[in-house]
Design an enzyme around this catalytic site. Structure first.
Site, PDB file in Angstrom:
ATOM      1  CB  THR A   1     -26.703  11.998  -1.345  1.00 43.60           C
ATOM      2  OG1 THR A   1     -27.943  11.665  -1.409  1.00 43.60           O
ATOM      3  CG2 THR A   1     -25.976  10.615  -0.705  1.00 43.60           C
TER       4      THR A   1
ATOM      5  CB  ALA B   1     -17.106   9.973 -10.957  1.00 44.60           C
ATOM      6  CB  ALA B   2     -21.081   8.052  -7.502  1.00 42.40           C
TER       7      ALA B   2
ATOM      8  CD  GLU C   1     -31.538   7.638  -1.186  1.00 40.04           C
ATOM      9  OE1 GLU C   1     -31.377   6.606  -0.883  1.00 40.04           O
ATOM     10  OE2 GLU C   1     -32.676   8.332  -1.191  1.00 40.04           O
TER      11      GLU C   1
ATOM     12  CE1 TYR D   1     -25.506   6.956  -5.063  1.00 39.48           C
ATOM     13  CE2 TYR D   1     -27.059   7.769  -3.210  1.00 39.48           C
ATOM     14  CZ  TYR D   1     -26.390   8.129  -4.154  1.00 39.48           C
ATOM     15  OH  TYR D   1     -26.158   9.465  -4.585  1.00 39.48           O
TER      16      TYR D   1
ATOM     17  CB  SER E   1     -25.706   8.277  -9.364  1.00 38.11           C
ATOM     18  OG  SER E   1     -26.245   8.406 -10.672  1.00 38.11           O
TER      19      SER E   1
ATOM     20  CG  ASP F   1     -25.421  17.077 -10.107  1.00 39.76           C
ATOM     21  OD1 ASP F   1     -26.336  17.254 -10.900  1.00 39.76           O
ATOM     22  OD2 ASP F   1     -25.117  16.668  -8.958  1.00 39.76           O
TER      23      ASP F   1
ATOM     24  NE  ARG G   1     -31.988  12.955 -11.475  1.00 39.95           N
ATOM     25  CZ  ARG G   1     -31.375  12.594 -10.574  1.00 39.95           C
ATOM     26  NH1 ARG G   1     -30.191  12.160 -10.706  1.00 39.95           N
ATOM     27  NH2 ARG G   1     -31.793  12.626  -9.206  1.00 39.95           N
TER      28      ARG G   1
ATOM     29  CE  LYS H   1     -22.784   9.303  -3.783  1.00 42.33           C
ATOM     30  NZ  LYS H   1     -21.830  10.513  -4.192  1.00 42.33           N
TER      31      LYS H   1
HETATM   32  P1  NAP Z   1     -24.721  10.940 -12.939  1.00 43.48           P
HETATM   33  O1  NAP Z   1     -25.568  11.585 -14.018  1.00 43.48           O
HETATM   34  O2  NAP Z   1     -25.304   9.441 -12.845  1.00 43.48           O
HETATM   35  O3  NAP Z   1     -23.243  11.021 -13.328  1.00 43.48           O
HETATM   36  C1  NAP Z   1     -22.352  10.054 -12.682  1.00 43.48           C
HETATM   37  C2  NAP Z   1     -21.173  10.157 -13.344  1.00 43.48           C
HETATM   38  O4  NAP Z   1     -20.225   9.252 -12.688  1.00 43.48           O
HETATM   39  C3  NAP Z   1     -21.193   9.737 -14.686  1.00 43.48           C
HETATM   40  O5  NAP Z   1     -20.220  10.634 -15.328  1.00 43.48           O
HETATM   41  C4  NAP Z   1     -20.651   8.457 -14.682  1.00 43.48           C
HETATM   42  O6  NAP Z   1     -20.023   7.944 -16.102  1.00 43.48           O
HETATM   43  C5  NAP Z   1     -19.489   8.569 -13.526  1.00 43.48           C
HETATM   44  N1  NAP Z   1     -19.101   7.090 -13.117  1.00 43.48           N
HETATM   45  C6  NAP Z   1     -19.921   6.251 -12.836  1.00 43.48           C
HETATM   46  N2  NAP Z   1     -19.053   5.038 -12.360  1.00 43.48           N
HETATM   47  C7  NAP Z   1     -17.896   5.462 -12.620  1.00 43.48           C
HETATM   48  C8  NAP Z   1     -16.465   4.757 -12.376  1.00 43.48           C
HETATM   49  N3  NAP Z   1     -16.488   3.414 -12.042  1.00 43.48           N
HETATM   50  N4  NAP Z   1     -15.467   5.378 -12.825  1.00 43.48           N
HETATM   51  C9  NAP Z   1     -15.634   6.761 -12.968  1.00 43.48           C
HETATM   52  N5  NAP Z   1     -16.634   7.486 -13.567  1.00 43.48           N
HETATM   53  C10 NAP Z   1     -17.757   6.701 -13.174  1.00 43.48           C
HETATM   54  O7  NAP Z   1     -24.912  11.406 -11.517  1.00 43.48           O
HETATM   55  P2  NAP Z   1     -25.471  13.064 -11.227  1.00 43.48           P
HETATM   56  O8  NAP Z   1     -26.807  13.247 -10.834  1.00 43.48           O
HETATM   57  O9  NAP Z   1     -24.700  13.923 -12.007  1.00 43.48           O
HETATM   58  O10 NAP Z   1     -24.829  13.020  -9.603  1.00 43.48           O
HETATM   59  C11 NAP Z   1     -23.394  13.366  -9.402  1.00 43.48           C
HETATM   60  C12 NAP Z   1     -23.083  12.980  -8.197  1.00 43.48           C
HETATM   61  O11 NAP Z   1     -23.960  13.555  -7.182  1.00 43.48           O
HETATM   62  C13 NAP Z   1     -22.823  11.563  -7.861  1.00 43.48           C
HETATM   63  O12 NAP Z   1     -21.899  11.030  -6.990  1.00 43.48           O
HETATM   64  C14 NAP Z   1     -24.514  11.140  -7.162  1.00 43.48           C
HETATM   65  O13 NAP Z   1     -24.363  10.261  -6.197  1.00 43.48           O
HETATM   66  C15 NAP Z   1     -24.418  12.616  -6.211  1.00 43.48           C
HETATM   67  N6  NAP Z   1     -25.856  13.241  -5.761  1.00 43.48           N
HETATM   68  C16 NAP Z   1     -26.676  13.353  -6.895  1.00 43.48           C
HETATM   69  C17 NAP Z   1     -27.835  13.935  -6.447  1.00 43.48           C
HETATM   70  C18 NAP Z   1     -28.955  14.297  -7.532  1.00 43.48           C
HETATM   71  O14 NAP Z   1     -30.241  14.476  -7.390  1.00 43.48           O
HETATM   72  N7  NAP Z   1     -28.600  14.269  -8.963  1.00 43.48           N
HETATM   73  C19 NAP Z   1     -28.228  14.327  -5.247  1.00 43.48           C
HETATM   74  C20 NAP Z   1     -27.201  14.047  -4.412  1.00 43.48           C
HETATM   75  C21 NAP Z   1     -26.067  13.442  -4.598  1.00 43.48           C
HETATM   76  P3  NAP Z   1     -20.792   7.567 -17.325  1.00 43.48           P
HETATM   77  O15 NAP Z   1     -21.428   8.591 -17.957  1.00 43.48           O
HETATM   78  O16 NAP Z   1     -19.894   6.981 -17.927  1.00 43.48           O
HETATM   79  O17 NAP Z   1     -21.817   6.654 -16.650  1.00 43.48           O
HETATM   80  N1  GDD Z   2     -36.109   5.277 -10.614  1.00 45.36           N
HETATM   81  C1  GDD Z   2     -37.576   5.277 -10.182  1.00 45.36           C
HETATM   82  N2  GDD Z   2     -38.392   4.612 -11.244  1.00 45.36           N
HETATM   83  N3  GDD Z   2     -38.152   5.404  -9.009  1.00 45.36           N
HETATM   84  C2  GDD Z   2     -39.273   5.315  -8.827  1.00 45.36           C
HETATM   85  C3  GDD Z   2     -40.085   4.861  -9.578  1.00 45.36           C
HETATM   86  C4  GDD Z   2     -39.648   4.554 -11.103  1.00 45.36           C
HETATM   87  O1  GDD Z   2     -40.274   3.715 -11.859  1.00 45.36           O
HETATM   88  N4  GDD Z   2     -41.391   4.602  -9.176  1.00 45.36           N
HETATM   89  C5  GDD Z   2     -41.204   4.912  -8.082  1.00 45.36           C
HETATM   90  N5  GDD Z   2     -40.082   5.584  -7.817  1.00 45.36           N
HETATM   91  C6  GDD Z   2     -39.347   6.438  -6.518  1.00 45.36           C
HETATM   92  C7  GDD Z   2     -38.360   5.480  -5.922  1.00 45.36           C
HETATM   93  O2  GDD Z   2     -38.879   4.362  -5.235  1.00 45.36           O
HETATM   94  C8  GDD Z   2     -37.868   6.704  -5.051  1.00 45.36           C
HETATM   95  O3  GDD Z   2     -38.498   6.585  -3.792  1.00 45.36           O
HETATM   96  C9  GDD Z   2     -38.283   7.932  -5.941  1.00 45.36           C
HETATM   97  O4  GDD Z   2     -39.062   7.399  -6.646  1.00 45.36           O
HETATM   98  C10 GDD Z   2     -37.167   8.694  -6.326  1.00 45.36           C
HETATM   99  O5  GDD Z   2     -36.404   7.698  -7.003  1.00 45.36           O
HETATM  100  P1  GDD Z   2     -34.846   8.283  -8.058  1.00 45.36           P
HETATM  101  O6  GDD Z   2     -35.631   9.213  -8.830  1.00 45.36           O
HETATM  102  O7  GDD Z   2     -34.606   6.957  -8.751  1.00 45.36           O
HETATM  103  O8  GDD Z   2     -34.168   8.978  -7.071  1.00 45.36           O
HETATM  104  P2  GDD Z   2     -33.840   8.663  -5.518  1.00 45.36           P
HETATM  105  O9  GDD Z   2     -34.303   9.629  -4.744  1.00 45.36           O
HETATM  106  O10 GDD Z   2     -33.550   7.135  -5.371  1.00 45.36           O
HETATM  107  O11 GDD Z   2     -31.986   9.089  -5.793  1.00 45.36           O
HETATM  108  C11 GDD Z   2     -31.566  10.010  -6.341  1.00 45.36           C
HETATM  109  O12 GDD Z   2     -31.269  11.183  -5.343  1.00 45.36           O
HETATM  110  C12 GDD Z   2     -30.607  10.908  -4.408  1.00 45.36           C
HETATM  111  C13 GDD Z   2     -30.497  12.040  -3.325  1.00 45.36           C
HETATM  112  O13 GDD Z   2     -31.640  11.978  -2.753  1.00 45.36           O
HETATM  113  C14 GDD Z   2     -30.211  10.194  -7.115  1.00 45.36           C
HETATM  114  O14 GDD Z   2     -29.877  11.143  -7.722  1.00 45.36           O
HETATM  115  C15 GDD Z   2     -29.138   9.696  -5.871  1.00 45.36           C
HETATM  116  O15 GDD Z   2     -27.930   9.474  -6.724  1.00 45.36           O
HETATM  117  C16 GDD Z   2     -29.158  10.713  -5.013  1.00 45.36           C
HETATM  118  O16 GDD Z   2     -28.181  10.715  -4.046  1.00 45.36           O
END
Ligand code: NAP
Ligand code: GDD
Length: 348
Positions: free
Chosen positions: A125, A81-82, A127, A149, A84, A13, A184, A153
């Site tokens: 999120t 940042a998190a 979550e 997590y 994640s 993001d 991703r 959050k």
């Molecule tokens: P991401 O790709 O995992 O990016 C997370 C970022 O946080 C990276 O830049 C990472 O740095 C940084 N970070 C981790 N630990 C840190 C620390 N101790 N100090 C400083 N920076 C740190 O996640 P994303 O998908 O872009 O998501 C962005 C935010 O939205 C997160 O807070 C996530 O929980 C939240 N979110 C994501 C989703 C989703 O579906 N993607 C949905 C809802 C909420 P490095 O590159 O060095 O690891």
């Molecule tokens: N990662 C992963 N790997 N997940 C799997 C797998 C596997 O091999 N097999 C099944 N799953 C299932 C997980 O158990 C979960 O139910 C679903 O796939 C999605 O898993 P993830 O893609 O790891 O995402 P998430 O939903 O747990 O979390 C993401 O979305 C959240 C928002 O709802 C992350 O981006 C979080 O940071 C974010 O808050």
């Protein structure tokens, strides 16, 4: 010209948001962690690495967060940042609290001390809803976090609300449902599938090991979701918004669709491996983003089928380029294969 600070600019993001804010004429600053090997591939992939200013900072270190805000003098802070990855939070629950929960306080305290007029976005999120809540979920649906997590959050969500109500800071929670893209991380299920499907179709991999195939998620397209973060900070009043597509699909459906893109039958390649099951998993997420549609004028255009196709085609093209000997910013080749990792629970 406005200044924006993005914590976590190296993530999915962070990179897309930086690109969006640059296109809107912002001066963009971003925090990154010092790692033994730099991790800027997403910024390079979007060709914006030279257009952002990087500031080293870690969420566990208050002074570095304070300094990031001092140096960047932001009008807006996007706190992305998190740690994640939900799966990893079961392995490192203390880290979830330190980084994902207390990190929010460290950023908000810095804003309060340095300049309370700074606008703040918190990456909340879906979550938060966890298990036990009916769908579709909206801003009124009760929270029931189901992982370390999500609990971390939840703390961040409430801190954001408390600083808004207690100190008058313009602070918003974006309750974003899952959003995916070719940027991703490879541990997340969608990219794990798209990468494996690309490799399998090229004969570079023979099977795909997954965990819970029945879990359902509301998957959207990340470049569209970062727009909402910006929109929230442009409103007259701060608020909390659900951002989602309104559709839900299972992991099994994602796999089926992804293999269909390359004309393969998913059942011949997918196996369930208990290493990828979580101690507790969220079974179903489906968002109702009516408020965002009404107040922000936002709605998603990329839906499930197109999202799967975008991701599979991009990973396919990367592996084809790699096989032709091309070098380009990319994460997959440096990722260890499952067979080479021997941790107790491997959430990749
Ligand atoms: P991401 O790709 O995992 O990016 C997370 C970022 O946080 C990276 O830049 C990472 O740095 C940084 N970070 C981790 N630990 C840190 C620390 N101790 N100090 C400083 N920076 C740190 O996640 P994303 O998908 O872009 O998501 C962005 C935010 O939205 C997160 O807070 C996530 O929980 C939240 N979110 C994501 C989703 C989703 O579906 N993607 C949905 C809802 C909420 P490095 O590159 O060095 O690891
Ligand atoms: N990662 C992963 N790997 N997940 C799997 C797998 C596997 O091999 N097999 C099944 N799953 C299932 C997980 O158990 C979960 O139910 C679903 O796939 C999605 O898993 P993830 O893609 O790891 O995402 P998430 O939903 O747990 O979390 C993401 O979305 C959240 C928002 O709802 C992350 O981006 C979080 O940071 C974010 O808050």
């Amino acid at each position: 010209m406005k200044n924006a600070l993005i914590t976590g600019i190296t993530g999915q993001d962070g990179a897309y948001l930086a690109q969006l804010l640059l296109s809107k004429g912002y001066r963009v600053f971003g925090t990154y962690r010092r790692l033994s090997t730099p991790n800027f591939w997403r910024l390079q992939y979007l060709d914006i690495f030279d257009r952002v200013t990087l500031i080293p900072a870690d969420l566990v270190d208050s002074s570095s967060m304070m300094s990031a805000i001092n140096v960047s003098a932001p009008d807006e802070v996007y706190h992305l940042a998190a740690q994640s990855f939900v799966g990893a939070s079961f392995d490192q629950p203390v880290g979830a609290g330190e980084i994902t929960a207390l990190g929010v306080t460290r950023v908000l305290e810095s804003i309060r001390e340095i300049n309370p007029a700074i606008k703040f976005y918190q990456a909340s999120t879906s979550e938060l809803y966890g298990n036990g809540n009916c769908v579709p979920q909206n801003e009124q649906t009760p929270f029931h976090p189901s992982s370390p997590y999500a609990a971390a959050k939840l703390y961040g969500y409430w801190l954001t609300t408390i600083y808004r109500e207690g100190y008058g800071i313009f602070a918003c929670n974006g309750i974003l449902f899952n959003h995916e893209s070719p940027l991703r991380g490879l541990e997340f299920v969608t990219r794990k599938i798209s990468n494996a499907v690309a490799k399998i179709s090229l004969g570079l991999q023979d099977r795909l090991l997954l965990g819970n195939l029945e879990a359902k998620r509301d998957w959207g397209y990340a470049p569209e979701y970062v727009e909402c973060m910006w929109l929230m900070l442009q409103q007259d009043k701060p608020g909390d918004y659900v951002i989602s597509t309104g559709e839900t699909h299972s992991v099994k459906e994602f796999a089926l669709k992804a293999f269909e893109v390359v004309d393969l039958d998913w059942q011949k390649y997918v196996e369930v491996d208990e290493r990828f099951l979580r101690p507790l998993d969220v079974e179903c997420l489906q968002g109702d983003s009516s408020k965002a549609r009404r107040e922000l004028g936002w709605q998603p255009s990329v839906k499930f089928d197109e999202l799967v196709e975008i991701m599979v085609r991009e990973d396919l093209s990367r592996w084809e380029r790699c096989r032709r000997g091309e070098a380009f910013p990319w994460d997959a080749p440096s990722y260890p294969s499952e067979a080479r990792i021997l941790t107790r629970s491997l959430h990749v």
